[in-house]
Design an enzyme around this catalytic site. Structure first.
Site, PDB file in Angstrom:
ATOM      1  CD  GLN A 212     -25.112 -49.314  15.530  1.00 36.53           C
ATOM      2  OE1 GLN A 212     -25.537 -49.497  16.664  1.00 36.53           O
ATOM      3  NE2 GLN A 212     -25.311 -50.178  14.555  1.00 36.53           N
TER       4      GLN A 212
ATOM      5  CD  GLU B 158       2.697 -39.411  -6.458  1.00 39.84           C
ATOM      6  OE1 GLU B 158       3.491 -38.914  -7.265  1.00 39.84           O
ATOM      7  OE2 GLU B 158       2.399 -40.622  -6.443  1.00 39.84           O
TER       8      GLU B 158
ATOM      9  CB  SER C   8       9.025 -47.426 -11.527  1.00 38.70           C
ATOM     10  OG  SER C   8       8.547 -48.241 -12.565  1.00 38.70           O
TER      11      SER C   8
ATOM     12  CB  THR D 105       1.176 -16.197  -7.943  1.00 35.36           C
ATOM     13  OG1 THR D 105       1.631 -15.450  -9.065  1.00 35.36           O
ATOM     14  CG2 THR D 105       1.714 -15.554  -6.659  1.00 35.36           C
ATOM     15  CG  HIS D 106      -1.695 -17.459 -11.207  1.00 37.47           C
ATOM     16  ND1 HIS D 106      -3.052 -17.528 -11.025  1.00 37.47           N
ATOM     17  CD2 HIS D 106      -1.329 -16.211 -10.800  1.00 37.47           C
ATOM     18  CE1 HIS D 106      -3.500 -16.376 -10.547  1.00 37.47           C
ATOM     19  NE2 HIS D 106      -2.469 -15.558 -10.394  1.00 37.47           N
TER      20      HIS D 106
ATOM     21  CE  LYS E  63       9.505 -42.285 -12.733  1.00 36.11           C
ATOM     22  NZ  LYS E  63       8.098 -42.030 -12.980  1.00 36.11           N
TER      23      LYS E  63
ATOM     24  CB  SER F  59     -22.214 -50.810  16.208  1.00 36.48           C
ATOM     25  OG  SER F  59     -22.592 -50.904  17.569  1.00 36.48           O
TER      26      SER F  59
END
Ligand code: ARG
Length: 515
Positions: A347, A315, A302, A182-183, A308, A54
């Site tokens: 370990q 993300e 981009s 909502t949704h 862009k 290790s």
């Protein structure tokens, strides 16, 4: 110089490894291709040597191991288990080991063995007394906790910074209207401040969980030896004190086997990452709709489409929930079904908590920066706040306040909404539907001005002044309590850091009396 490939990648380790998964033995290393002082010739190596090692991952606990060694040696001297001169020679050798860093260690299965071998190489046979009355089992368990405390405090700083950024947005944008969903469908108008406080509240609970976990991390296994204690007259409380722990993990077998504190930390961090993934997703959607302008520093472009501006950092923040979940699951599945007392599986458990804490702490700092620097275009937000007849519930509430059963009020507005085909209906249309459904003119329940107010997103938000609601005064009081909770937690972190720094100084002072 010998080189061997370690089975752990170096991705979770600090700066002293060579960074590409290999642990490179230092030039001045004393080991040969044969055995080390610890393993002798019999276990000198073979095809599984790299697999067992290790060393690369242990870079992370190099400093911790030196502290643990020092505290142990000081205690051995105080108890007369080694004499002061012997302690001095060992402590002096540890100083040399520290200067030459992790990369200067000889070959070894792990940092503990390598440091001990090097101490023996420097100090001679007396170095072999360092491992009296302990085992690598209590040693590694102590090192992990020692290092993890710092990491948890760093994670807490990042979480608290994110809370501070959100509270600041909540304060500055307390009255900035925005659409609430909502949704992911238009639901009711709210404010940017109210949205920001919702994440500040979630992260406040995460901070509580981390602070709580810290107290269970902060207990010393040292002196448990392999799992069954030692006949030497050790002082476990003294080593705990020298290392800044609040006490000891009492049962020696529990002390070496316990890793539930790693699970707790990873779990708290998985919650942080899950919360931040929601926040990141909101910001990705908002930026798609022109509801938020992310700073260029938190955006990318981009390689082909020059126009862009992409929310890439968010993300990646969103994706960090995957790293955290992987770390937590890696820990749980490695720990499941391990018999008492120590097994080498442990370990492999450790790097899961390091990778989780690194990924989540970094993502949290990035999220905090993105929130702190974002701009909120008030006009676009206000325009969108009333879209999709998001004011319907408030009009139903107005009727219900005039004693119309809420279910009937709901039916009135559902009908009005259908007639308006998604847009907000006019007061006249609502009045017609009221009369139709309830059999009385609307003015029997509410005057036109009151209904018109409910249809206005700003007045609509102002109506919802219940505790924790989006009305400006409710947001203001939410900001005040979030800020108060935050400064309490910041003080708690500072107190813990001070305690660690004090213990560090005490240990240094003790060491200097021997060297
Ligand atoms: N590198 C080991 C670990 O991380 C140290 C303990 C080794 N103990 C043993 N009995 N082999 O767990």
């Amino acid at each position: 110089m010998t080189e061997f490939r370690d089975n752990r990648t170096a991705k979770t380790t600090g700066d002293a490894s060579d960074g590409d998964g290999e642990f490179v033995e230092g030039d001045d290393a004393s080991a040969t291709d044969g055995g080390t002082a610890v393993r002798g010739e019999r276990f000198s190596g073979g095809p599984a040597r790299g697999f067992l090692s290790s060393m690369a991952a242990d870079d992370r606990i190099f400093e911790a191991d030196l502290a643990v060694d020092r505290a142990h040696v000081v205690m051995l001297a105080e108890r007369g288990i080694v004499d002061d001169d012997e302690a001095g020679q060992i402590l002096q050798a540890l100083n040399v080991v520290e200067v030459e860093e992790h990369k200067g260690l000889p070959d070894g299965e792990d940092v503990h063995e390598a440091i001990e071998s090097k101490v023996i190489a420097i100090a001679g046979d007396v170095g072999g007394k360092m491992h009296t009355a302990r085992s690598r089992n209590d040693e590694v368990a102590t090192c992990i906790r020692y290092r993890l405390r710092e990491d948890v405090l760093d994670a807490l700083d990042a979480v608290n910074d994110a809370r501070a950024a959100l509270v600041e947005v909540a304060d500055a944008e307390a009255e900035t209207l925005m659409p609430g969903y909502t949704h992911l469908q238009s639901a009711q108008p709210t404010t940017v401040g109210h949205w920001a406080l919702s994440y500040a509240g979630a992260l406040a609970r995460d901070a509580d969980r981390l602070l709580d976990a810290y107290d269970r991390v902060n207990e010393s296994p040292l002196g448990a030896a392999a799992f069954a204690g030692t006949p030497f007259d050790v002082d476990r409380s003294r080593t705990a004190e020298l290392l800044g722990f609040s006490g000891v993990v009492a049962n020696a077998t529990d002390a070496v086997a316990a890793r539930d504190h790693l699970v707790e930390v990873a779990s708290a961090l998985a919650n942080v990452a899950t919360h931040l993934s929601g926040l990141a997703e909101d910001l990705v959607i908002f930026s798609n709709r022109g509801f938020v302008e992310l700073d260029d520093a938190y955006s990318s472009t981009s390689s082909i489409m020059p126009q862009k501006k992409n929310p890439d950092t968010l993300e990646l923040v969103r994706a960090t929930a995957g790293d955290a979940s992987a770390g937590l699951n890696g820990l749980l599945s490695t720990l499941k079904g391990l018999p008492r007392a120590y097994n080498r599986d442990l370990q492999n458990a450790t790097p899961h908590v390091w990778s989780t804490i690194d990924a989540v702490t970094e993502a949290t700092s990035v999220a905090a920066g993105a929130v702190a620097t974002a701009e909120w275009p008030a006009e676009a937000l206000a325009e969108a706040a009333g879209e999709g007849f998001s004011t319907a519930t408030a009009v139903a509430d107005v009727l219900a306040m005039a004693d119309v059963p809420f279910r009937q009020a709901h039916e009135v507005l559902a009908t009005a909404s259908e007639d308006a085909e998604g847009d907000a209906p006019s007061v006249e249309t609502i009045a017609a539907v009221v009369e139709d459904v309830l059999g009385e003119p609307m003015t029997a329940y509410a005057d036109e001005a009151t209904v018109a107010e409910a249809l206005d997103p700003e007045a609509n938000v102002a109506m919802r002044d219940s505790v924790g609601g989006p009305a400006p005064e409710a947001v203001a009081s939410g900001v005040a309590s979030a800020a108060e909770a935050l400064s309490g937690d910041e003080a708690a972190v500072e107190g813990k850091r001070d305690a660690l720094a004090l213990a560090h100084e005490t240990l240094q002072d003790e060491v200097s009396t021997y060297v």
